[in-house]
Design a protein around this motif. Structure first.
Motif, PDB file in Angstrom:
ATOM      1  N   LEU A   1       0.828  -1.205   0.000  1.00 56.07           N
ATOM      2  CA  LEU A   1       0.000   0.000   0.000  1.00 56.07           C
ATOM      3  C   LEU A   1       0.862   1.255   0.000  1.00 56.07           C
ATOM      4  O   LEU A   1       0.519   2.262  -0.646  1.00 56.07           O
ATOM      5  CB  LEU A   1      -0.945  -0.008   1.198  1.00 56.07           C
ATOM      6  N   GLN A   2       1.989   1.217   0.710  1.00 52.87           N
ATOM      7  CA  GLN A   2       2.902   2.364   0.688  1.00 52.87           C
ATOM      8  C   GLN A   2       3.479   2.573  -0.712  1.00 52.87           C
ATOM      9  O   GLN A   2       3.588   3.709  -1.193  1.00 52.87           O
ATOM     10  CB  GLN A   2       4.026   2.155   1.710  1.00 52.87           C
ATOM     11  N   LEU A   3       3.844   1.493  -1.372  1.00 51.66           N
ATOM     12  CA  LEU A   3       4.329   1.597  -2.757  1.00 51.66           C
ATOM     13  C   LEU A   3       3.228   2.090  -3.689  1.00 51.66           C
ATOM     14  O   LEU A   3       3.471   2.901  -4.589  1.00 51.66           O
ATOM     15  CB  LEU A   3       4.834   0.238  -3.240  1.00 51.66           C
ATOM     16  N   ALA A   4       2.003   1.608  -3.465  1.00 46.29           N
ATOM     17  CA  ALA A   4       0.873   1.968  -4.319  1.00 46.29           C
ATOM     18  C   ALA A   4       0.574   3.461  -4.242  1.00 46.29           C
ATOM     19  O   ALA A   4       0.385   4.126  -5.274  1.00 46.29           O
ATOM     20  CB  ALA A   4      -0.355   1.159  -3.928  1.00 46.29           C
ATOM     21  N   THR A   5       0.518   3.999  -3.035  1.00 43.69           N
ATOM     22  CA  THR A   5       0.217   5.426  -2.899  1.00 43.69           C
ATOM     23  C   THR A   5       1.372   6.275  -3.410  1.00 43.69           C
ATOM     24  O   THR A   5       1.156   7.327  -4.023  1.00 43.69           O
ATOM     25  CB  THR A   5      -0.101   5.786  -1.438  1.00 43.69           C
ATOM     26  N   THR A   6       2.606   5.818  -3.182  1.00 41.20           N
ATOM     27  CA  THR A   6       3.776   6.548  -3.686  1.00 41.20           C
ATOM     28  C   THR A   6       3.772   6.579  -5.206  1.00 41.20           C
ATOM     29  O   THR A   6       3.971   7.633  -5.827  1.00 41.20           O
ATOM     30  CB  THR A   6       5.072   5.893  -3.180  1.00 41.20           C
ATOM     31  N   LEU A   7       3.525   5.434  -5.825  1.00 45.54           N
ATOM     32  CA  LEU A   7       3.495   5.358  -7.286  1.00 45.54           C
ATOM     33  C   LEU A   7       2.402   6.241  -7.870  1.00 45.54           C
ATOM     34  O   LEU A   7       2.629   6.981  -8.842  1.00 45.54           O
ATOM     35  CB  LEU A   7       3.276   3.910  -7.726  1.00 45.54           C
ATOM     36  N   ALA A   8       1.205   6.151  -7.302  1.00 53.44           N
ATOM     37  CA  ALA A   8       0.080   6.920  -7.830  1.00 53.44           C
ATOM     38  C   ALA A   8       0.390   8.414  -7.840  1.00 53.44           C
ATOM     39  O   ALA A   8       0.058   9.123  -8.800  1.00 53.44           O
ATOM     40  CB  ALA A   8      -1.180   6.637  -7.019  1.00 53.44           C
ATOM     41  N   LYS A   9       1.064   8.889  -6.797  1.00 58.58           N
ATOM     42  CA  LYS A   9       1.399  10.311  -6.717  1.00 58.58           C
ATOM     43  C   LYS A   9       2.521  10.682  -7.686  1.00 58.58           C
ATOM     44  O   LYS A   9       2.614  11.835  -8.117  1.00 58.58           O
ATOM     45  CB  LYS A   9       1.798  10.674  -5.283  1.00 58.58           C
ATOM     46  N   ILE A  10       3.380   9.719  -8.040  1.00 58.96           N
ATOM     47  CA  ILE A  10       4.401   9.977  -9.061  1.00 58.96           C
ATOM     48  C   ILE A  10       3.734  10.113 -10.432  1.00 58.96           C
ATOM     49  O   ILE A  10       4.042  11.026 -11.203  1.00 58.96           O
ATOM     50  CB  ILE A  10       5.445   8.842  -9.082  1.00 58.96           C
ATOM     51  N   ILE A  11       2.827   9.208 -10.733  1.00 57.04           N
ATOM     52  CA  ILE A  11       2.171   9.195 -12.038  1.00 57.04           C
ATOM     53  C   ILE A  11       1.228  10.388 -12.183  1.00 57.04           C
ATOM     54  O   ILE A  11       1.193  11.057 -13.217  1.00 57.04           O
ATOM     55  CB  ILE A  11       1.396   7.879 -12.252  1.00 57.04           C
ATOM     56  N   LYS A  12       0.437  10.661 -11.158  1.00 65.90           N
ATOM     57  CA  LYS A  12      -0.512  11.787 -11.195  1.00 65.90           C
ATOM     58  C   LYS A  12      -0.463  12.459  -9.819  1.00 65.90           C
ATOM     59  O   LYS A  12      -1.175  12.070  -8.895  1.00 65.90           O
ATOM     60  CB  LYS A  12      -1.922  11.301 -11.530  1.00 65.90           C
ATOM     61  N   PRO A  13       0.388  13.483  -9.659  1.00 69.73           N
ATOM     62  CA  PRO A  13       0.666  14.049  -8.330  1.00 69.73           C
ATOM     63  C   PRO A  13      -0.553  14.501  -7.542  1.00 69.73           C
ATOM     64  O   PRO A  13      -0.548  14.451  -6.315  1.00 69.73           O
ATOM     65  CB  PRO A  13       1.589  15.237  -8.657  1.00 69.73           C
ATOM     66  N   ASN A  14      -1.601  14.940  -8.215  1.00 65.29           N
ATOM     67  CA  ASN A  14      -2.773  15.450  -7.502  1.00 65.29           C
ATOM     68  C   ASN A  14      -3.927  14.450  -7.455  1.00 65.29           C
ATOM     69  O   ASN A  14      -5.062  14.824  -7.157  1.00 65.29           O
ATOM     70  CB  ASN A  14      -3.246  16.752  -8.147  1.00 65.29           C
ATOM     71  N   CYS A  15      -3.618  13.186  -7.736  1.00 63.79           N
ATOM     72  CA  CYS A  15      -4.690  12.189  -7.717  1.00 63.79           C
ATOM     73  C   CYS A  15      -5.251  12.016  -6.307  1.00 63.79           C
ATOM     74  O   CYS A  15      -4.605  12.351  -5.310  1.00 63.79           O
ATOM     75  CB  CYS A  15      -4.190  10.848  -8.258  1.00 63.79           C
ATOM     76  N   ILE A  16      -6.471  11.507  -6.243  1.00 65.23           N
ATOM     77  CA  ILE A  16      -7.195  11.351  -4.978  1.00 65.23           C
ATOM     78  C   ILE A  16      -7.146   9.890  -4.566  1.00 65.23           C
ATOM     79  O   ILE A  16      -7.567   9.008  -5.320  1.00 65.23           O
ATOM     80  CB  ILE A  16      -8.660  11.809  -5.147  1.00 65.23           C
ATOM     81  N   LEU A  17      -6.649   9.619  -3.366  1.00 63.25           N
ATOM     82  CA  LEU A  17      -6.507   8.251  -2.874  1.00 63.25           C
ATOM     83  C   LEU A  17      -7.307   8.095  -1.588  1.00 63.25           C
ATOM     84  O   LEU A  17      -7.045   8.785  -0.599  1.00 63.25           O
ATOM     85  CB  LEU A  17      -5.035   7.920  -2.628  1.00 63.25           C
ATOM     86  N   ILE A  18      -8.283   7.201  -1.622  1.00 59.46           N
ATOM     87  CA  ILE A  18      -9.203   7.006  -0.503  1.00 59.46           C
ATOM     88  C   ILE A  18      -9.088   5.570  -0.007  1.00 59.46           C
ATOM     89  O   ILE A  18      -9.098   4.629  -0.804  1.00 59.46           O
ATOM     90  CB  ILE A  18     -10.654   7.295  -0.921  1.00 59.46           C
ATOM     91  N   SER A  19      -8.999   5.413   1.290  1.00 61.05           N
ATOM     92  CA  SER A  19      -8.870   4.090   1.896  1.00 61.05           C
ATOM     93  C   SER A  19     -10.175   3.671   2.553  1.00 61.05           C
ATOM     94  O   SER A  19     -10.718   4.399   3.389  1.00 61.05           O
ATOM     95  CB  SER A  19      -7.754   4.112   2.949  1.00 61.05           C
ATOM     96  N   GLU A  20     -10.666   2.488   2.180  1.00 60.28           N
ATOM     97  CA  GLU A  20     -11.820   1.918   2.872  1.00 60.28           C
ATOM     98  C   GLU A  20     -11.289   0.986   3.964  1.00 60.28           C
ATOM     99  O   GLU A  20     -11.082  -0.199   3.758  1.00 60.28           O
ATOM    100  CB  GLU A  20     -12.715   1.141   1.904  1.00 60.28           C
ATOM    101  N   ASP A  21     -11.050   1.561   5.129  1.00 60.09           N
ATOM    102  CA  ASP A  21     -10.485   0.810   6.251  1.00 60.09           C
ATOM    103  C   ASP A  21     -11.352   1.010   7.477  1.00 60.09           C
ATOM    104  O   ASP A  21     -11.573   2.139   7.901  1.00 60.09           O
ATOM    105  CB  ASP A  21      -9.060   1.284   6.541  1.00 60.09           C
ATOM    106  N   MET A  22     -11.828  -0.109   8.035  1.00 59.61           N
ATOM    107  CA  MET A  22     -12.649   0.019   9.241  1.00 59.61           C
ATOM    108  C   MET A  22     -11.840  -0.214  10.509  1.00 59.61           C
ATOM    109  O   MET A  22     -12.372  -0.101  11.610  1.00 59.61           O
ATOM    110  CB  MET A  22     -13.832  -0.961   9.194  1.00 59.61           C
ATOM    111  N   SER A  23     -10.556  -0.515  10.378  1.00 61.95           N
ATOM    112  CA  SER A  23      -9.755  -0.799  11.574  1.00 61.95           C
ATOM    113  C   SER A  23      -9.264   0.464  12.255  1.00 61.95           C
ATOM    114  O   SER A  23      -8.983   0.462  13.451  1.00 61.95           O
ATOM    115  CB  SER A  23      -8.549  -1.673  11.204  1.00 61.95           C
TER     116      SER A  23
END
Length: 664
Positions: free
Chosen positions: A363-385
Motif C-alpha cells: 500500500l505504501q508503494l501503491a500510494t507513492t506510485l500513484a502520486k508519481i504518475i498523477k501528483p494530484n490524484c485522490i486516494l481514498i482508503s476503505e479501512d474500518m480498523s
C-alpha cells in the motif's frame, strides 16, 4: 522522531515498530530503484507482459508469467485454435514468450486464449494482462480479445486541472444500474444521461464502481477476474475513455473503485491456479482464501504480484485518465486475520497482532506510485480498523492515502434509525460520531453508500418513510410520516456533510430519497433487473416530493463548494442543547444550526456566536422549495447583541429544521 509520533504521542511505545516497518519499505524501494531505475519503471509490467505490438519487428510479443507451468501455447481465431501453431518459450523468472508476425493475422479484436499445461493436465485461460474480455450470455464463459484499434482514442481533457478541484464532493455510481430501464446500462448511456445530472447537482467528482471485468454481475464488481480489462458488459474501452473525457470537460473528476484486496476464484477467466500451482498470485492453502468473500487473497510479498498490481494502478491512471482510486477492502489487505471478528480496541492491534508487513509495504508503494504518475490524484482508503497513519505521508510513518472513508458515520445513522425514536436522539452522540477522527487525517463523510442500500438493509429514506413512500409522495398528499422523513433526511445529510469530514460522498439516487433497495438479478428474484436500476422519473416528476430532496441536495452541495466548507478546519462546537435537541457549530466562518426535536420549536432561541455582526440565511431546510413548512422567513437578518461582553443572536429555532447563517 517520525511525524506520526509527534502528532500522536500515544504511539511512542510503538516507535520501533513504526520505524522498522518504514525501513522494510525503504529497503525494498531501494532494491527496486537499483534493479529497475525507478518505481515507475517497475510498474510497467503491462508493457512487458501480455500483448504488446512492436513496430520495429512488425509483430506482436505475447508474454506470460507462469513459473509452475510445463508448457504454454497461444491459441486464437487467427491460428484456428491450434495449440501447436504458436508454442511459447520459457524465459527467465518463469516468464513465457512467443512472437507473432503481423502477416499471421493477429490484430485488433482477434480472439485469444492461452493453453497452459502442467502436471494436472491442460486448461485454456484468459491471459492475465488481457485488456478486453467479453462474457457470452448463454454460457457465461469469457473470451479474450486483442484491443488495439487502428485509431487511438483522442483525448480533449488537457485543460482539466485536479489541483483546482478542492474538497471532493463525490457522487458514487454504478454504470450498469444508472439507467431506469430494466437492464444493464452502458458507458455511453452514463455519459449522455447521468453526467449532466451530476453537473447539475454540483458534485465535482464521480466514483465509478465495477470498472474492472467481473464474471458475476451481482458481485457489484468486487470479484474481479480481469484486472486490466474494463467491463465489456457496459461497452468498449474507448467508450469508457469517452465517459472520463466528457466528465473532465465538465470539470468533474473520476475516481475508480479499485479492488486489490482479493480476486474471483474462477480459474478459466481469472488468475486462480493459472500455472497449476494453486498459489501463483495468491497465498497457498487456507491463507489464500477469504471465507467471508469466497475469493482468493493476493500474496503481496511476491515480486510479480506486486508488479502486477502496481502496473494495474499505472495503467488505469495513464490509459484511462482516472483521477485516483478508492481502495476497497483495505482492512482485509492489512491484516492476516482480515479484520474478521477483531475489535480494534488497542494500538497493539495495529503493530503487534496479525499485521501483514508485505501488505503494508504494498500500500505504501501503491500510494507513492500513484502520486508519481498523477501528483494530484485522490486516494481514498476503505479501512474500518482505524490504523494510525493511514492518511499521513509514507516518510512520516504513514501509508500515504489522502482520505479515509468515515465508515462509522453511516453505521451510526442506521443504528439510530433502527433502535431509537428520534425524540431520544442524543446530540452528544451525534456530535461525537461526526467529530471523532484522527488528527491530520482527512475523512470522506457519508450518511449512506451502496452498502446501506443493498437488499437486507434499507436506505435512510426507506428507514424513515418505508412503504408510505409508495402511496404518499405526491405534493398534494399530506402525510405526517413523509413530512418527518423528508425533514430528517435533509438534516442527516447536511450535518454529515458539513461536520463529518473533509470530503463528502453520496450514492447516486439517494440524494432524492430513492425509495427502493438494490438487488442484482439472481435466482432468488427470478433474474430480475427491477431493483438494479435508478428511477430518475421519480425526481423528474414535478408532482412528486422527491424533487424537494433533490433541490435541497443541490443547494447543500452548492453551499459546501462556494464557501469551501470542507477545505476549512474541522467544525467548532458552539452549542449543545439536549433538552431541545439543538446542535450548533461553526465551520468556514458559517453558523450551522440543527434542531432534531420532533416537537420543540423555540421562538426566541438565544445562543453565543464567535463574532458580532448581521447574520443572513444561506440555507434553510424548512423552505417550501425543500418540502418544508416555510415557518422561517429566509430574508430575515439577525443582528448580534452583547451580554456580559459576549456576542449572541436569537432566532426562531423551529423543530426538525436546519439553518446555515453567514455574517455580513
Amino acid at each position: 522522531m517520525l511525524k506520526i509520533i509527534e502528532d500522536d504521542p500515544w504511539l511512542r511505545p510503538y516507535e520501533a515498530d513504526i520505524e522498522n516497518r518504514l525501513d522494510y519499505y525503504e529497503q525494498h524501494l531501494a532494491r527496486i530503484i537499483k534493479s529497475h531505475d525507478s518505481l515507475e519503471h517497475y510498474a510497467l509490467r503491462h508493457k512487458e507482459l501480455g500483448f504488446n505490438h512492436s513496430e520495429h519487428h512488425n509483430g506482436w510479443y505475447y508474454r506470460e508469467w507462469a513459473p509452475a507451468a510445463d508448457a504454454l501455447s497461444l491459441i486464437g481465431d487467427f491460428n484456428n485454435w491450434n495449440p501447436e501453431a504458436h508454442p511459447m518459450q520459457r524465459k527467465e523468472g518463469g516468464v513465457w514468450e512467443v512472437f507473432i508476425d503481423d502477416k499471421e493475422g493477429l490484430g485488433h479484436l482477434s480472439q485469444v486464449k492461452v493453453k497452459v499445461q502442467n502436471e494436472q493436465g491442460s486448461a485454456d485461460k484468459l491471459p492475465a494482462y488481457i485488456q478486453y474480455a467479453i462474457q457470452h450470455p448463454e454460457s457465461y464463459d469469457f473470451s479474450g480479445y486483442i484491443w488495439k484499434p487502428e485509431k487511438a482514442f483522442k483525448w480533449t481533457d488537457k485543460k482539466f486541472d485536479l489541483k483546482k478541484l478542492g474538497a471532493p464532493l463525490i457522487y458514487e455510481c454504478h454504470t450498469g444500474m444508472a439507467q431506469e430501464y430494466e437492464g444493464v446500462g452502458t458507458y455511453k448511456d452514463f455519459e449522455e444521461n447521468i453526467l449532466p445530472r451530476v453537473k447539475e447537482l454540483g458534485y465535482n467528482c464521480i466514483q465509478l464502481m465495477a470498472v474492472a471485468e467481473h464474471p458475476y454481475y451481482g458481485s457489484f464488481g468486487y470479484h474481479v477476474s480481469n484486472f486490466f480489462a474494463p467491463s465489456s458488459r457496459f461497452g468498449t474501452p474507448n467508450e469508457l475513455k469517452s465517459l472520463v473525457n466528457t466528465a473532465h470537460n465538465m470539470g468533474i473528476a473520476v475516481i475508480m473503485d479499485i479492488v486489490h484486496s482479493h480476486a474471483v476464484k474462477n480459474e478459466a477467466e481469472g488468475l486462480n491456479n493459472f500455472d497449476g500451482s494453486g498459489h501463483q498470485y495468491f497465498h497457498e492453502g487456507g491463507k489464500g482464501y477469504h471465507e467471508g468473500w469466497d475469493s482468493k487473497l493476493f500474496d503481496y510479498g511476491k515480486e510479480e504480484v506486486e508488479r502486477f498490481l502496481l502496473s494495474n494502478l499505472r495503467y488505469w491512471l495513464e490509459e484511462f485518465h482516472f483521477d485516483g482510486f478508492r481502495f476497497d477492502g483495505v482492512t482485509s489487505i492489512l491484516y492476516h486475520h482480515h479484520g474478521n471478528g477483531v475489535a480494534f480496541d488497542h494500538y497493539d492491534k495495529y503493530y503487534k497482532d496479525g499485521v501483514d508487513w508485505d501488505a503494508v509495504r504494498y500500500l505504501q508503494l501503491a500510494t507513492t506510485l500513484a502520486k508519481i504518475i498523477k501528483p494530484n490524484c485522490i486516494l481514498i482508503s476503505e479501512d474500518m480498523s482505524g490504523m494510525p497513519g493511514m492518511c499521513q505521508a509514507v516518510d512520516e510513518g504513514g501509508l500515504g492515502f489522502d482520505y479515509r472513508l468515515g465508515m462509522g458515520i453511516p453505521d451510526s445513522w442506521i443504528k439510530l434509525l433502527k433502535h431509537k425514536a428520534d425524540e431520544n436522539w442524543q446530540m452528544d452522540e451525534i456530535w461525537n460520531v461526526l467529530s471523532n477522527r484522527r488528527y491530520r487525517e482527512k475523512t470522506i463523510a457519508y450518511a449512506e453508500s451502496h452498502d446501506q442500500a443493498m437488499v437486507g438493509d434499507k436506505t435512510i429514506a426507506f428507514w424513515l418513510m418505508d412503504k408510505e413512500m409508495y402511496w404518499h409522495m405526491q405534493k398534494i398528499d399530506e402525510n405526517l410520516i413523509i413530512d418527518r422523513g423528508i425533514a430528517l433526511h435533509k438534516l442527516i445529510r447536511l450535518i454529515t456533510a458539513s461536520a463529518g469530514g473533509e470530503g463528502y460522498l453520496n450514492f447516486f439516487g439517494n440524494e432524492f430519497g430513492h425509495p427502493e433497495w438494490l438487488d442484482f438479478p439472481r435466482e432468488g428474484n427470478n433474474w430480475s433487473y427491477k431493483y438494479a436500476r435508478r428511477q430518475w422519473s421519480l425526481v423528474d416528476n414535478k408532482e412528486l416530493k422527491f424533487e424537494y430532496l433533490n433541490n435541497f441536495d443541490k443547494a447543500m452541495i452548492a453551499l459546501l463548494e462556494e464557501y469551501k466548507v470542507l477545505d476549512a478546519e474541522p467544525a467548532h462546537l458552539i452549542n449543545m442543547d439536549e433538552k431541545n435537541q439543538v446542535l450548533i457549530f461553526e465551520r468556514a466562518g458559517l453558523i450551522f444550526i440543527f434542531n432534531f426535536s420532533p416537537n420543540n420549536s423555540v421562538p426566541d432561541y438565544k445562543f453565543w456566536v464567535p463574532m458580532q455582526g448581521n447574520f443572513h440565511y444561506l440555507l434553510n431546510s424548512d423552505d417550501a422549495q425543500f418540502g418544508g413548512h416555510a415557518r422561517v422567513d429566509s430574508t430575515t437578518v439577525h443582528q448580534s447583541f452583547q451580554e456580559a461582553a459576549e456576542n449572541y443572536i436569537s432566532i426562531y429555532c423551529v423543530n426538525r429544521a436546519a439553518f446555515v447563517l453567514e455574517r455580513k
